[in-house]
Design an enzyme around this catalytic site. Structure first.
Site, PDB file in Angstrom:
ATOM      1  N   GLU A   1      -2.993   0.733   1.019  1.00 39.57           N
ATOM      2  CA  GLU A   1      -2.658   0.762  -0.407  1.00 39.57           C
ATOM      3  C   GLU A   1      -3.879   1.061  -1.265  1.00 39.57           C
ATOM      4  OE1 GLU A   1       0.277   0.821  -1.529  1.00 39.57           O
ATOM      5  OE2 GLU A   1       1.557  -0.126  -0.026  1.00 39.57           O
TER       6      GLU A   1
ATOM      7  N   ARG B   1      -3.787   4.551  -3.424  1.00 39.29           N
ATOM      8  CA  ARG B   1      -3.678   4.399  -4.887  1.00 39.29           C
ATOM      9  C   ARG B   1      -5.040   4.511  -5.560  1.00 39.29           C
ATOM     10  NH1 ARG B   1       1.537   0.513  -5.932  1.00 39.29           N
ATOM     11  NH2 ARG B   1       2.205   0.421  -3.772  1.00 39.29           N
TER      12      ARG B   1
ATOM     13  N   ASP C   1       6.406   7.007   8.126  1.00 34.48           N
ATOM     14  CA  ASP C   1       6.530   8.122   7.179  1.00 34.48           C
ATOM     15  C   ASP C   1       5.294   8.986   6.889  1.00 34.48           C
ATOM     16  OD1 ASP C   1       5.478   5.927   5.809  1.00 34.48           O
ATOM     17  OD2 ASP C   1       7.017   5.852   4.269  1.00 34.48           O
TER      18      ASP C   1
ATOM     19  N   THR D   1      -0.031  10.836  -0.600  1.00 37.78           N
ATOM     20  CA  THR D   1       1.281  10.183  -0.506  1.00 37.78           C
ATOM     21  C   THR D   1       1.619   9.349  -1.749  1.00 37.78           C
ATOM     22  OG1 THR D   1       2.748   9.011   1.000  1.00 37.78           O
ATOM     23  CG2 THR D   1       0.543   8.068   0.692  1.00 37.78           C
TER      24      THR D   1
END
Ligand code: DMJ
Length: 582
Positions: A218, A222, A351, A571
């Protein structure tokens, strides 16, 4: 002895100053003056420890030392898009990170771009209805941002119902996730006041010296991704140095016997460990497989090979390891380098690993042949084992548990329409049309999961068994948390085909978001997409600003805004440039 006594002993030995009378009084005065000046120095020094807001500090210290960062004017911003780094800026960055930044020149990078990043007119579409829709999306972004700023400034997310901020425990004490995730969206939408506020916050308040437990994945997608994009779009040195500084803090997670990083890292101590819920201390495919794009750029910017080495090592291991039926299971031991469980999914846990294979190839200007080979081989295995057709004719991706299919598709797996679409062109010539068709079919199925709900928003997971066709059968799968994946695929399919249905589907989503997720003070997820009396989850996710609204904006923009010839999206929808040798 006290200082005063020591001094009078010294004076006693000085010629012309007697130990009594005038001489003594003089030395007493001297000691007193010395004491006084020491006191003044102490008080003045203490000013440095006061918070910036204290008035005394502003009065006594020169302006340059505490001056708030002023926002550049709109024209300066435009200029900064082409401004090369100054020598002093380069020096600061190099000093700070111990790696030379000489190798990276923003000016040179810009010359390698084939097209203008923001197009001829910021991607403004000629068609009035499309432009109106685009303006609506921009208004939604401003609304989401304004409320975040008003009620949750500096926190990670906005809680729009209770009108406060949320910090959570995903980012290890780092703050401002919504700010970092929004920088590029604000910039491409031309919301410059808001962008400048965000930049100022990064400059004055983004503290990377936190000491908490963070998700490596994360923080990378991000924070590192958001800062890298902001740098490549604006040329602002600040974003580059913060990205590299943060990248350095993630490196200890790779100190495992195999070099496969663990999922959780303490950003202060560098200690890392695996998620408690991951079986047998394993690392997660979608986590350690979703670092490549950002880490390659960290090496580009810092001229420090370590980042690229770390992700190339992951690549090598995954390339070499035996794969059941050619598939990549979701759990791998960072100690032995073996798969831990045979669960395969194109949705959660797997994914973005697949996404980063094809995007690594595209981002390398189609030079990363290993990534290409791994992607298309994985696609063959996915098609052979996971792609299914429902009795009602819907194509979907099932999940695979040691050979047994679970006929369920997660909202997260809906990104795969876009992924298969962008990979179509570089597949074997006889498979190109097939990949494009498959991408369209998957995107259609995901759209169906939206249209078959009462709110026209899709559930977290939908099934294709016991009579279900693209609907959630379990109560626990009925929620929608402002996720982007379905809209992401609409955007890619629009750019690849220009079929107007994708814009119409995007508009349906805008209307549904407005009707069910917009509340008085922001946007909120909902607990059940199948009921009109919605219950809100009180969370405006940061990916709503970085992904959902950005993809919608791009969907209603001309293709020359962030052209695919130059940019790939990480992503979290942060655009990263294709790197080319000059
Ligand atoms: C985002 O943080 C990223 O898209 C990630 O790859 C998956 N989940 C969320 C959005 O749903």
């Amino acid at each position: 002895a006290p200082v005063g006594v020591k001094l009078s002993m010294v004076f006693r030995k000085l010629p012309g100053v007697s130990a009594s009378g005038m001489g003594l009084r003089l030395s007493q005065k001297f000691v007193f003056l010395l004491f006084l000046s020491g006191l003044v120095t102490l008080c003045f020094g203490a000013l440095f420890f006061l918070p910036d807001s204290v008035r005394l500090k502003r009065i006594f210290l020169s302006k340059t030392e505490v001056q708030a960062v002023t926002r550049p004017a709109q024209e300066d911003m435009a200029l900064s898009r082409s401004k090369p780094e100054s020598a002093s800026e380069k020096a600061t960055s190099a000093d700070h990170h111990g790696a030379s930044s000489d190798a990276f020149s923003f000016k040179k990078f810009q010359k390698c771009l084939l097209k203008a990043t923001l197009g001829t007119d910021g991607g403004r579409p000629a068609d009035p209805q499309t432009n109106e829709r685009r303006e609506k999306v921009k208004e939604m972004m401003k609304f989401a941002w304004d409320n975040y700023k008003r009620y949750a400034w500096g926190k990670n997310e906005l809680r729009p119902l209770t009108k406060n901020g949320h910090i959570g425990n995903m980012f290890g004490g780092l703050r401002g996730a919504s700010i970092i995730d929004s920088l590029d969206t604000l910039y491409i939408m031309g919301l410059m006041d808001e962008y400048n506020d965000a930049k100022e916050w990064v400059q004055t308040s983004l503290d990377l010296n936190s000491n908490g437990e963070a998700s490596l994945f994360e923080v990378n997608i991000r924070y590192v991704g958001g800062l890298l994009s902001a740098y490549y779009l604006t040329g602002e040195e600040l974003f580059k140095s913060k990205a590299v500084e943060l990248g350095e803090k993630l490196l200890p997670a790779f100190s495992t016997p195999t070099g496969i990083p663990r999922g959780v890292i303490n950003l202060g101590s560098g200690t890392s460990w695996s998620w408690g819920w991951a079986s047998a201390g394993s690392s997660i495919l979608a986590e350690f497989g979703t670092l490549h794009l950002e880490f390659v750029h960290l090496t580009e910017l810092s001229n420090n090979p370590i980042y690229k080495e770390k992700v190339m090592n992951i690549r090598k291991l995954l390339n070499k390891i035996e794969k059941p039926h050619g598939l990549y299971p979701n759990f791998l031991s960072p100690v032995s380098g073996n798969w831990v469980q045979h669960h395969v999914s194109i949705g959660g846990l797997g994914d973005s690993f697949y996404e980063y294979l094809i995007k690594s190839y595209l981002m390398s200007d189609k030079k990363d042949e290993d990534a290409k080979k791994m992607y298309y081989t994985a696609m063959e295995a996915i098609e052979a084992n996971l792609v299914q057709k429902s009795p009602g004719g819907l194509t979907y991706m099932a999940e695979w548990r040691g050979g047994i299919l679970d006929h369920k598709m997660g909202h997260l797996a809906c990104f795969s329409g876009g992924m298969i679409g962008i990979g179509a062109d570089d597949g074997a010539p006889e498979k190109r049309q097939h990949y494009l068709d498959l991408a369209a079919e998957i995107t259609h199925t995901c759209h169906e999961s939206y249209t078959r709900s009462t709110t026209k928003l899709g559930p977290e997971a939908f099934r294709f068994d016991s009579g279900a066709e693209a609907t959630a059968t379990r109560l626990s799968d009925r929620y929608y948390i402002l996720r982007p994946e379905v809209i992401e695929s609409y955007m890619y399919m629009w750019r690849l085909t220009h079929d107007p249905k994708y814009r119409d589907w995007g508009w349906e989503a805008v209307e549904a978001l407005e009707q069910h997720c917009r509340v008085e003070s922001g946007f909120s997820g909902i607990r059940d997409v199948y009921t009109m009396t919605v219950s809100h989850d009180n969370m405006q996710q940061s990916f709503f600003l970085s992904e959902t609204l950005k993809y919608l904006y791009l969907l209603f923009s001309d293709d020359d805004l962030l052209p695919f010839e130059d940019w790939v999206f990480n992503t979290e929808a942060h655009p990263l440039p294709i790197y080319r040798d000059s």
